[in-house]
Structures are given as structure tokens and as C-alpha cells.
Design an enzyme around this catalytic site. Structure first.
Site, PDB file in Angstrom:
ATOM      1  N   HIS A 181      -8.017  -5.329  -0.143  1.00 58.66           N
ATOM      2  CA  HIS A 181      -6.716  -4.686   0.053  1.00 58.66           C
ATOM      3  C   HIS A 181      -5.985  -5.261   1.274  1.00 58.66           C
ATOM      4  CE1 HIS A 181      -3.700  -1.668  -0.414  1.00 58.66           C
ATOM      5  NE2 HIS A 181      -3.964  -1.080   0.717  1.00 58.66           N
ATOM      6  N   SER A 222       0.828  -1.187   0.000  1.00 60.16           N
ATOM      7  CA  SER A 222       0.000   0.000   0.000  1.00 60.16           C
ATOM      8  C   SER A 222       0.879   1.260   0.000  1.00 60.16           C
ATOM      9  CB  SER A 222      -0.936  -0.053   1.211  1.00 60.16           C
ATOM     10  OG  SER A 222      -2.001   0.825   1.055  1.00 60.16           O
ATOM     11  N   ASP A 231      -8.570  -6.862  -4.541  1.00 66.24           N
ATOM     12  CA  ASP A 231      -8.202  -5.531  -4.046  1.00 66.24           C
ATOM     13  C   ASP A 231      -8.766  -4.477  -4.998  1.00 66.24           C
ATOM     14  OD1 ASP A 231      -7.034  -3.189  -3.177  1.00 66.24           O
ATOM     15  OD2 ASP A 231      -4.998  -3.974  -3.104  1.00 66.24           O
TER      16      ASP A 231
END
Lengths: 374, 200
Positions: free
Chosen positions: A348, A150, A315
Site C-alpha cells: 500500500h 488511500s 497492495d
């Protein structure tokens, strides 16, 4: 999964006189919180910088003095993906954070008061510049790898773009080379939730009542984006919270409401609302091509850095197409890139959950990168 | 007839292993778990890249330390600049590609030389199977029923030779295999697998 840990670890602080920022401002007396695991080898060739996501901290592995495991403890340790028997791991808290590194809740050295909104707007580039100062301070000439998921992946790409000669391998996971409209939009909702809370008081809430409701709502939105339709369906479905029928009120009916409220409330205790504003802004500003060339391909045109890019099927916050744009750009310049889209239903969150899947990939990539250095 | 050793149980891998010179930049299309590339890295010190459609196979390839990526062969090829590789390998996949001529030409664009290995549809057993059963041929080499075969474009040794001539490709080496043996006489009839090393 391997249960061995690196044992009890302590967060250390390195202080730097000044830090020049992308905005043109300069920060004075900047603290950088960091932890290390494993041993640096004699030729200093086994150092890996691990980069945390939005709300993480320097405590990536081992057990802290107050008994908490690190946020990537499943991945870092003896025999794990980042094997502390072989590698020397470093993790810092990002600039703008609230876990030891200088951020808006830190004391301004001249006023003696918290910075609050007088803290300058920062970028991912600024975060990485501070990390570079720490790596220099630790006497490490070149990193075997920079790795993170991320926002950690954004920092990894920024490292590879800003200091290519110092990065042998980069592992951006579930990440992007620039924030998209959708990603900016969710961040803006979070920021507006905080700023709409009267307790936010233009950021001057230190020592007073904190903007708990706003920050909690921001976190609730965040959590929705970290999950997937599938993971929410299987985790909560339409199950009711400790009742057999809906209550015809606006209290908690559903499990999912209870979960979000719980996570939101929990977050308020460990995170600073102003840090939320500054760090999300830094993510939104992120575009690794900014000021570096016409296209992503030209940024990495001559890089010798090897890349391992990973994304996850479910995701939708950092979708695979963003990773693929990076992979295609690297391929168009014949750079060394490995890529796989891993299958997961966790959205995610997968990068923190799907440990076994990532473990062998990272081990193989690090071994190959290490071999290439010799 | 000469006996050919095998690599991971595959004689085409053994031949390709011999054909690739040390230190080359090699791209393997449809690299699977990168057994061949891994071997080439270990034994020939090549710079290896692999493309593979299956995520689980790519995972194993990367775990082996090879820079592989998940993707479609045609799309991956089109991303690369001209002359990016010394050698581009396509083993036992040509017959499964949607646009084989496009793939072959792109291989010769991104690679200075190419190696192609494919099952020979002209082998006598295939011919006999078709002749006597009157049905889509089913042999050890082509074991599929008509409805579940991954093969889209069948070709023979003679087909490839003719295509090469028409396209003006220069064939540097041609090796024909029947099981673990190399065959030379009437390859269009006797070869189970053909391996070609060629360039523009």
C-alpha cells in the site's frame, strides 16, 4: 525525480461558524488548516485539491517553518506531477485530525476543555463538506481535480459524488469506494489497542499521560498492512538487530521488530490517539453509495467528471479489485475513466513511493482535463 | 495502385485516420500507447477511449492524455452499454482474440459502426511459403514461429467477406493495403492488410 520545491510554506487556518454532520450533530467554530502552492489563475480554472491519507496533514509540499518537507513533496512542485508552475494546489488537514483542523483534541468552544470523546462521530462526507466550505471561502467555483491516495482517494470519490459540478477530474489512488470487512477489521484492532491502554482513560488523557502503548501498537499493525510480504522480506528478512544470535528473551531480536517499535514510538509523538479512533471510524463508515442510490453505477450515472484510477499490484490492503469495481461501474454508464494497475513491490505504501510511475500519468491526465475545460 | 501515407509508420493507421469523422466518440480496442487515439484527438477532435492489456502501454497512453484503461478487450466490451460509441476500432488484433466472433458482435453492439484491420492470411507470399516449405507459413506479415505466435485465428479477405455476408453486416468501406500502397485487384491474393468499415 525533481528536487525543486515550492520553498517555505506556512499552514493557514480558516474558521467556519458551524458544520452540519452526517450524524445529525452540528459542530461550532470549526477550524480548517490548509496550505496552498502555486498561483490561482485569472479565470480560477487551475485549482487542484490534494487530499491526505489517514495520518497526513495540510503540509503536502514545500518545507515547513520547522524544516520538514511535505508528505507529497515529490509530487507537488515546479515541473512535478502536480506542477505548481501551472496549477494552484490546496491541501487541508481533515476534520477529526490533530494537525490544525478541529478534532477530538481541540478545545470545545462551550466547555473550554478538549472535546475528547464528546467529539461527534464523523464521516468522510463530513470531511469533504468542510473542504467544500474552504473552497467556497477561497472563491474557487470549480476544481480542476481532486486527488489523493488511500483515505485521500475516498475523499476524492466523495467529492465527485457530492459536488459533481465542482469536480472536473478525480484521481483516487490505491483506494476504495467502500471499506471492506478486512479494512474494517484492521482498524478495529487498532482502536481496541488504544482503548485497552489504561492511559486512554475513556479518552480523557489530555494534560496527563497519553495512551502511548496502545497507539504505538495500533500503528505497528497499520505499518504491517502498508507493506507487502515482498517489501518486508527484502527490507528485513530474518536479520537480527545488532546481534549475531537470538537472545532467548522477549526484547528485540529481529530488525523487523525494531522497525515496528521505532515507527510505533515515533507516531505517538505526532498523532492523537482519539483522532486515530475518529478517523478510522470515518473510513470504516465510508461507502460512497450510502444514501445515494442502488448501486455504484447509479451514483456516477450522469457525472461529467473524468476519473484517473490507479492501484498497485502488491497492495493487499486496498487491492486492485476495489479500483476495478469503480472502473467497471463507470464504464457501464459510459463515463470517462482511465485506469492502470501499476507494478510495485511496496504494498500500500507504493502510492507514496512510486513517484516516477505516477508522475507522467497525472501530468497527462491533468493536461487532458484542463484542455477539456476550454 | 494508390500510395497511402503512413501514420507512425503504419498505413492502416493512416486509413483509419481518414475513415474517422471529426467529433465522434471512438473506442480503440488494443490501443497500445494510444498513438492513433492521440492523433485522432489532436486532428479530429474525437472523444477517445482506449483499452490495452499491457500496463506499461496504458501508462504511456494516459500520459498522452487519452483515457485508456488496462484490461482485456472482451471483458471491457461487455461492460459498455449498447450504442455507447460512434466507432469502435480493432486494429491488427482480431487474429489474436480468443473469441473473434464474440468480439466483432460486441463491437457492433457498443458501437454504431466498427473498423477492423487485420493481416490477410490469403496473401500470395503466405501461400507460397506454406506450399514450398511445407511448414507453418513464416513471412514479413506473419513473422512468428509456430510456438510463439500471438495469432490464434487466421483469416483471409474472403473469409471476412463471407462472414460479413452470413452475419448480415453492411460493409461501408473496404481498403486493401500492400506495404504503403492501396491494391484493388484480387485482394485475397494481393492484400497484406485489410481494413473494413462496417455496421449492422
Amino acid at each position: 525525480m525533481n528536487a525543486a520545491t515550492t520553498g517555505t510554506v506556512t499552514t493557514k487556518i480558516a474558521q467556519f461558524g458551524q458544520l452540519r454532520l452526517d450524524s445529525g450533530a452540528t459542530l461550532l467554530q470549526v477550524d480548517c488548516a490548509y496550505e496552498t502552492y502555486g498561483q490561482l489563475n485569472a479565470d480560477k480554472s487551475n485549482a487542484i485539491l490534494v487530499l491526505h491519507a489517514f495520518t497526513g496533514d495540510a503540509h503536502a509540499a514545500g518545507i515547513s517553518e520547522d524544516g520538514k518537507p511535505g508528505w507529497w513533496d515529490d509530487m507537488i512542485g515546479p515541473g512535478k506531477a502536480f506542477d505548481t508552475n501551472k496549477y494552484f494546489l490546496i491541501c487541508t488537514n481533515v476534520l477529526g485530525g490533530c494537525r490544525g483542523t478541529t478534532g477530538p483534541s481541540s478545545i470545545h468552544p462551550e466547555t473550554g476543555q478538549p472535546y475528547a470523546m464528546s467529539f461527534p462521530v464523523i464521516t468522510i462526507g463530513d470531511m469533504v463538506r468542510l473542504q467544500k466550505m474552504l473552497i467556497d471561502y477561497l472563491g474557487i467555483p470549480k476544481l480542476l481535480a481532486v486527488a489523493g491516495g488511500s483515505m485521500g482517494g475516498m475523499q476524492a470519490l466523495e467529492w465527485a459524488a457530492a459536488y459533481p459540478e465542482m469536480v472536473a477530474g478525480a484521481i483516487p489512488i490505491a483506494s476504495t469506494w467502500r471499506h471492506s470487512a478486512q479494512q474494517i477489521a484492521f482498524n478495529e484492532v487498532g482502536r481496541q489497542a488504544i482503548m485497552a491502554d489504561l492511559d486512554w482513560a475513556d479518552g480523557n488523557y489530555y494534560g496527563k499521560s497519553r495512551p502511548a502503548r496502545g497507539l504505538s501498537v495500533a500503528r505497528m499493525v497499520g505499518h504491517i498492512t502498508y507493506m507487502s510480504d515482498h517489501s518486508m522480506r527484502s527490507k528485513f528478512g530474518r536479520r537480527l538487530r545488532e546481534k549475531d544470535a537470538v537472545g532467548f528473551h522477549f526484547g528485540v531480536d529481529f530488525e523487523v521488530e525494531s522497525y515496528l517499535r521505532y515507527r510505533g514510538g515515533q507516531f505517538v509523538d505526532r498523532f492523537d490517539a482519539n483522532s486515530y479512533l475518529y478517523i478510522t471510524k470515518a473510513m470504516d463508515y465510508f461507502d460512497v453509495t450510502q444514501g445515494r442510490g442502488a448501486s455504484l453505477a447509479t451514483v456516477f450515472e450522469n457525472t461529467d467528471t473524468r476519473f484517473l484510477v490507479m492501484s498497485f499490484t502488491s497492495d493487499w490492503l486496498y487491492p486492485t479489485y476495489q479500483s476495478l469495481e469503480l472502473v467497471k461501474a463507470l464504464r457501464s454508464r459510459n463515463r470517462d475513466v482511465a485506469f492502470v494497475e501499476l507494478t510495485s513491490n511496496y504494498g500500500h505504501d507504493a502510492f507514496l513511493v512510486e513517484i516516477d510511475e505516477q508522475c507522467e500519468l497525472i501530468k497527462g491526465f491533468l493536461a487532458g482535463t484542463m484542455k477539456g475545460l476550454r | 495502385m494508390a500510395f497511402v501515407h503512413s501514420l507512425f509508420g503504419r498505413s492502416d493507421y493512416a486509413i483509419i485516420g481518414e475513415l474517422v469523422e471529426p467529433g465522434l466518440k471512438v473506442l480503440d480496442l488494443g490501443c497500445g500507447e494510444a498513438e492513433l487515439l492521440g492523433w485522432l484527438v489532436e486532428n479530429k477532435n474525437v472523444q477517445a477511449r482506449g483499452v490495452e492489456l499491457s500496463a506499461s502501454k496504458v501508462q504511456k497512453a494516459i500520459a498522452r492524455g487519452v483515457s485508456a484503461y488496462q484490461g482485456d478487450i472482451e471483458e471491457a466490451l461487455s461492460d459498455y452499454p449498447d450504442g455507447a460509441f460512434d466507432m469502435v476500432i480493432l486494429s491488427q488484433t482480431l487474429q489474436e482474440t480468443r473469441r473473434p466472433m464474440h468480439v466483432l458482435n460486441d463491437m457492433l453492439r457498443v458501437g454504431k459502426r466498427a473498423i477492423v484491420a487485420f493481416p490477410n492470411f490469403g496473401h500470395w507470399r503466405v501461400r507460397v511459403s506454406h506450399l514450398f516449405s511445407g511448414r507453418a507459413p513464416k513471412t514479413d506479415l506473419f513473422p512468428y514461429d509456430w510456438y510463439d505466435s500471438p495469432n490464434l485465428h487466421y483469416l483471409t479477405v474472403d473469409d471476412f467477406e463471407e462472414t460479413a455476408k452470413k452475419e448480415g453486416w453492411i460493409i461501408e468501406r473496404r481498403i486493401f493495403l500492400a506495404g504503403a500502397k492501396e491494391v484493388t485487384a484480387f485482394p485475397n491474393l494481393t492484400a497484406e492488410v485489410a481494413v473494413y468499415l462496417f455496421r449492422k
